[in-house]
Every structure is written in structure tokens, then in C-alpha cells.
Design a protein around this motif. Structure first.
Motif, PDB file in Angstrom:
ATOM      1  N   PHE A 118      -3.271   5.136  -0.151  1.00  0.00           N
ATOM      2  CA  PHE A 118      -4.236   6.040   0.488  1.00  0.00           C
ATOM      3  C   PHE A 118      -4.460   7.265  -0.395  1.00  0.00           C
ATOM      4  CE2 PHE A 118      -5.207   9.773   3.012  1.00  0.00           C
ATOM      5  CZ  PHE A 118      -6.398   9.373   3.602  1.00  0.00           C
ATOM      6  N   ARG A 146       0.835  -1.212   0.000  1.00  0.00           N
ATOM      7  CA  ARG A 146       0.000   0.000   0.000  1.00  0.00           C
ATOM      8  C   ARG A 146       0.866   1.257   0.000  1.00  0.00           C
ATOM      9  NH1 ARG A 146      -4.505  -2.260   4.251  1.00  0.00           N
ATOM     10  NH2 ARG A 146      -5.960  -3.084   2.702  1.00  0.00           N
ATOM     11  N   LEU A 147       1.870   1.214   0.850  1.00  0.00           N
ATOM     12  CA  LEU A 147       2.741   2.397   0.982  1.00  0.00           C
ATOM     13  C   LEU A 147       3.350   2.785  -0.363  1.00  0.00           C
ATOM     14  CD1 LEU A 147       3.638   4.067   3.415  1.00  0.00           C
ATOM     15  CD2 LEU A 147       5.513   2.448   3.760  1.00  0.00           C
ATOM     16  N   PRO A 182      -8.685  -0.444   6.551  1.00  0.00           N
ATOM     17  CA  PRO A 182      -7.519   0.050   7.305  1.00  0.00           C
ATOM     18  C   PRO A 182      -7.840   1.395   7.962  1.00  0.00           C
ATOM     19  CG  PRO A 182      -7.207   0.306   4.930  1.00  0.00           C
ATOM     20  CD  PRO A 182      -8.440  -0.515   5.109  1.00  0.00           C
ATOM     21  N   ILE A 231       0.518   7.991   6.761  1.00  0.00           N
ATOM     22  CA  ILE A 231      -0.554   8.394   5.845  1.00  0.00           C
ATOM     23  C   ILE A 231      -0.060   9.357   4.754  1.00  0.00           C
ATOM     24  CG2 ILE A 231      -1.402  10.266   7.355  1.00  0.00           C
ATOM     25  CD1 ILE A 231      -4.264   9.414   6.452  1.00  0.00           C
ATOM     26  N   ILE A 275      -3.426  -1.419  12.440  1.00  0.00           N
ATOM     27  CA  ILE A 275      -3.888  -0.218  11.713  1.00  0.00           C
ATOM     28  C   ILE A 275      -4.106  -0.518  10.216  1.00  0.00           C
ATOM     29  CG2 ILE A 275      -3.317   2.165  11.057  1.00  0.00           C
ATOM     30  CD1 ILE A 275      -3.684   2.023  14.001  1.00  0.00           C
ATOM     31  N   CYS A 276      -3.084  -1.030   9.585  1.00  0.00           N
ATOM     32  CA  CYS A 276      -3.161  -1.280   8.143  1.00  0.00           C
ATOM     33  C   CYS A 276      -3.779  -2.664   7.916  1.00  0.00           C
ATOM     34  CB  CYS A 276      -1.774  -1.182   7.509  1.00  0.00           C
ATOM     35  SG  CYS A 276      -1.856  -1.092   5.717  1.00  0.00           S
ATOM     36  N   CYS A 284      -6.644   4.367   8.278  1.00  0.00           N
ATOM     37  CA  CYS A 284      -5.650   5.310   7.746  1.00  0.00           C
ATOM     38  C   CYS A 284      -5.521   6.605   8.556  1.00  0.00           C
ATOM     39  CB  CYS A 284      -5.935   5.591   6.281  1.00  0.00           C
ATOM     40  SG  CYS A 284      -5.919   4.074   5.295  1.00  0.00           S
ATOM     41  N   CYS A 321      -2.875   6.317  11.021  1.00  0.00           N
ATOM     42  CA  CYS A 321      -1.598   5.763  10.558  1.00  0.00           C
ATOM     43  C   CYS A 321      -0.510   6.846  10.491  1.00  0.00           C
ATOM     44  CB  CYS A 321      -1.789   5.135   9.177  1.00  0.00           C
ATOM     45  SG  CYS A 321      -0.266   4.470   8.503  1.00  0.00           S
ATOM     46  N   CYS A 324       1.751   7.438   2.002  1.00  0.00           N
ATOM     47  CA  CYS A 324       1.114   6.221   1.475  1.00  0.00           C
ATOM     48  C   CYS A 324       0.446   6.455   0.113  1.00  0.00           C
ATOM     49  CB  CYS A 324       0.080   5.718   2.474  1.00  0.00           C
ATOM     50  SG  CYS A 324      -0.733   4.223   1.906  1.00  0.00           S
ATOM     51  N   THR A 339      -6.782   1.794  -1.410  1.00  0.00           N
ATOM     52  CA  THR A 339      -6.512   0.830  -0.321  1.00  0.00           C
ATOM     53  C   THR A 339      -7.398  -0.419  -0.427  1.00  0.00           C
ATOM     54  OG1 THR A 339      -8.008   2.056   1.098  1.00  0.00           O
ATOM     55  CG2 THR A 339      -5.675   2.537   1.349  1.00  0.00           C
TER      56      THR A 339
HETATM   57  S1  SF4 Z   1      -2.250   5.051   5.238  1.00  0.00           S
HETATM   58 FE1  SF4 Z   1      -3.672   3.398   5.398  1.00  0.00          FE
HETATM   59  S2  SF4 Z   1      -3.183   2.029   3.720  1.00  0.00           S
HETATM   60 FE2  SF4 Z   1      -1.467   3.407   3.959  1.00  0.00          FE
HETATM   61  S3  SF4 Z   1      -0.056   2.300   5.249  1.00  0.00           S
HETATM   62 FE3  SF4 Z   1      -1.305   3.565   6.568  1.00  0.00          FE
HETATM   63  S4  SF4 Z   1      -3.013   2.273   7.211  1.00  0.00           S
HETATM   64 FE4  SF4 Z   1      -2.014   1.318   5.454  1.00  0.00          FE
END
Ligand code: SF4
Length: 344
Positions: free
Chosen positions: A207, A143-144, A193, A201, A187-188, A195, A198, A204, A212
Motif C-alpha cells: 500500500f 502485500r504486507l 483491495p 494499512i 478486505i485484501c 485498503c 484495513c 503494509c 497493490t
Molecule cells: S493495506 Fe490494502 S493491500 Fe495492504 S494488507 Fe491491507 S488491504 Fe491488503
């Protein structure tokens, strides 16, 4: 940058009281890592504590009978992990003088220890700069960095390992590794998730591109081959006949219901047991799905009255019904027995 953010985040939000975090003993870390491979933390905690009570050191595990190990594993499933634990303990006793190896090249050769598990042991126990890449961490990195392919594909996995290696900090490797695991687990999450909570964020890609729900991609579905088997649930005075699976195939080393060639159960019963009489209670089919195939179990539940305690078959026991729950049986078999007896 990412490592620094994660390390700071962990100070406030990370998990710090898990039982395997009390010390960095490689034996403890290894047992927890193997248990956590297919099982949630909440389930693992009790099993982990009981396992270490029973096998407090690697030597006690190596010297234990495999049946005892299987018994302690009962309920966790994926029993190959328990066999691998025992095999590895024996190898460490015999080839490493009982000392847990602290080199990647040695760890990776031990049964059940893959690249990510070796990395976790080296990072947590020996404070060495090695990456991990378990399922949760794959999801976070995918995702990142907006990696869209399924993480089981060689190319995608290679990319993820590259990221895992690249991000490693020079200091605080233990906290960083734990932070990554915690972020993925709390969290993820796979679905929904969190976000806004996080720390990554801003960086990412998934996101920021609102992807996601699409990243990581799911494993492509394919039709699994079906295998058929005939099994017998034979009951005698509130006990059930179990046989030990000694062959090198699925469920090796576990107790299970007899698997027979014939679709007529009475043929097998007559040949193998001294009985007064037998009566079929019910017959049916249950299907269990494994990663590579489906097992269609055609079962016959029957009641017998045996003449005496003699069995003509090796490796069998009559297990009291109330002991089934705690026994080292494959979970589809346990479920089948419980359904036949309407047990919870
Ligand atoms: S922003 Fe959301 S999708 Fe991205 S790493 Fe963090 S929890 Fe995961």
C-alpha cells in the motif's frame, strides 16, 4: 503486533456466523476447509449443510458408498476433493479408531490434507499454534511485506511460510487464524483491495509503495498442451447414455458421456447397443481448460431407438434428462449436455 491488531479487528469486523464456526469439531472444520479450497464461502454454505446432514459423522462418511459421496459433491467441482474426503474418512476409521488425529505428523499423511489445511484443523479444532497459508493469506502476506515474486515459486512460498510461522500469537490462535482468512476474503481482495478499511494499512508495504495492483505477481502464463477426445451424447427417449469412469485418470468415479476411439460414432453405437436406428443431431467441438492441459472434446449428439433395455457395455445407465443437473458429472460434460439441449 500484527497478530494483536488482527485479533482486535476481528472482534468488530470478522465473520462469526459461518455454519462451521458453531463448534470446533475437527470433522466439521475439515469438511469446510476442503470445500473452501477451490470454492467461495457463499457457494460452500449450502453444500456444507447438506453434506453434514447426509454424513453427520466421520464414520457415516467412511461407511458410505463413494457414489453417494460423489453425488453429494455434485456441482462443487474438483471431484478429487470428494474422493480424498472419503479415503481419509476410511483411514481415520481404520487406523485412528474413528478419532480425528490431532498431530500435524498424522494429519499431513492423510489424502487431500496439505500443510495449510492441517494448520487450519490444528488451530481451529485443537487450539494449537500452527500456521495456515491458503491463497488469500498468501496475498495478504505478500502485500504486507512487499514480496514481489509469484507465490507458487519455492523460494517465495518458503518466505511466506516463514512469515506465517513468525506472526503466530501465543494466545487466541483460533481468532487470529479466522481474522487472517477474513481479511484476505473481505478486505485484501485480489482486485481493488479496500485498503482504507484495513487494520494493517500502516504496516503494509504494498500500500505504502502503491504496488497493490502488482503484488502478488500473477502466475506466469504458459501454453497448455492440448488433448483431443471423441465423445458421444446418445439420446434415447429423453434419456442419455452415461458410462462410469472407472479408470485411474481424470474424472475417475464420475458418470460421463462415452469416450470413443473412432471418429465415426456409428461404429461404436453399432458395436455396443442394440438399436433400431440412429440419427446424428449435431456434431461439434468444445474445449475445457484444466490447470495442466486443455481438453478438446469432439462430440457427436445422436438420437437412437434401442430395441430393448439391454446394453452390452458394463457400467452404463440411461439417465433421464431432468436428472442431469443433480448428477455427479464432470462440469465440462454437464455444460456440454446443457448446451446441446439449451438448458439453463
Ligand atoms: S493495506 Fe490494502 S493491500 Fe495492504 S494488507 Fe491491507 S488491504 Fe491488503
Amino acid at each position: 503486533m500484527i497478530a494483536k491488531v488482527l485479533i482486535q479487528w476481528h472482534t468488530k469486523h470478522g465473520r462469526k456466523n459461518l455454519p462451521w464456526q458453531k463448534n470446533f469439531d475437527p470433522y466439521h472444520i475439515w469438511v469446510s476447509e476442503i470445500m473452501l479450497q477451490q470454492t467461495q464461502v457463499a457457494t460452500v454454505i449450502e453444500y456444507y449443510q447438506n453434506f453434514l446432514k447426509k454424513f453427520p459423522t466421520i464414520l457415516s462418511l467412511a461407511n458410505a458408498d463413494i457414489d453417494e459421496v460423489m453425488q453429494s459433491w455434485s456441482g462443487l467441482g474438483y471431484y478429487r476433493r470428494a474422493r480424498n474426503l472419503h479415503d481419509t474418512a476410511v483411514m481415520i476409521r481404520d487406523s485412528f479408531k474413528g478419532q480425528f488425529p490431532n498431530r500435524y505428523e498424522d494429519l499431513i499423511k492423510l489424502p487431500g490434507i496439505g500443510r495449510s489445511t492441517a494448520g487450519a484443523i490444528l488451530a481451529f479444532s485443537f487450539n494449537k499454534k500452527y500456521p495456515i497459508l491458503d491463497g488469500n493469506v498468501k496475498r495478504v502476506f505478500s502485500r504486507l511485506y512487499g514480496i514481489e515474486g509469484w507465490s507458487g515459486l519455492t523460494l517465495v512460498e518458503k518466505k511466506l511460510w516463514g512469515i506465517a510461522q513468525e506472526l503466530l500469537p501465543d494466545k487466541s490462535i483460533r481468532i487470529y487464524t479466522q481474522a487472517l482468512m477474513d481479511l484476505g476474503a473481505t478486505i485484501c481482495k485480489k482486485n481493488n483491495p479496500e485498503c482504507p478499511q484495513c487494520p494493517l494499512i500502516k504496516q503494509c508495504l504494498a500500500f505504502n509503495k502503491k504496488l497493490t495492483h502488482l503484488i502478488p505477481a500473477s502466475k506466469p502464463k504458459k501454453d497448455l498442451p492440448i488433448m483431443d477426445t471423441n465423445i458421444l451424447l446418445i439420446e434415447n427417449a429423453k434419456t442419455i447414455l452415461l458410462t462410469k469412469r472407472t479408470e485411474k485418470k481424470v474424472w475417475q468415479g464420475l458418470w460421463s458421456l462415452p469416450e470413443v476411439d473412432s471418429t465415426d460414432p456409428r461404429v461404436w453405437v453399432k458395436k455396443n447397443l442394440y438399436i433400431h436406428q440412429s440419427q446424428i443431431i449435431t456434431q461439434g467441438t468444445k474445449t475445457a481448460t484444466f490447470s495442466h492441459y486443455k481438453l478438446r472434446m469432439h462430440f457427436t449428439h445422436l438420437n437412437v431407438q434401442i430395441k430393448n433395455d439391454m446394453n452390452q457395455i458394463k457400467n452404463t445407465i440411461w439417465m433421464p434428462l431432468e436428472e442431469i443437473e443433480g448428477a455427479a458429472l464432470p462440469s465440462p460434460i454437464k455444460v456440454l449436455i446443457k448446451q446441446c439441449y439449451k438448458l439453463k
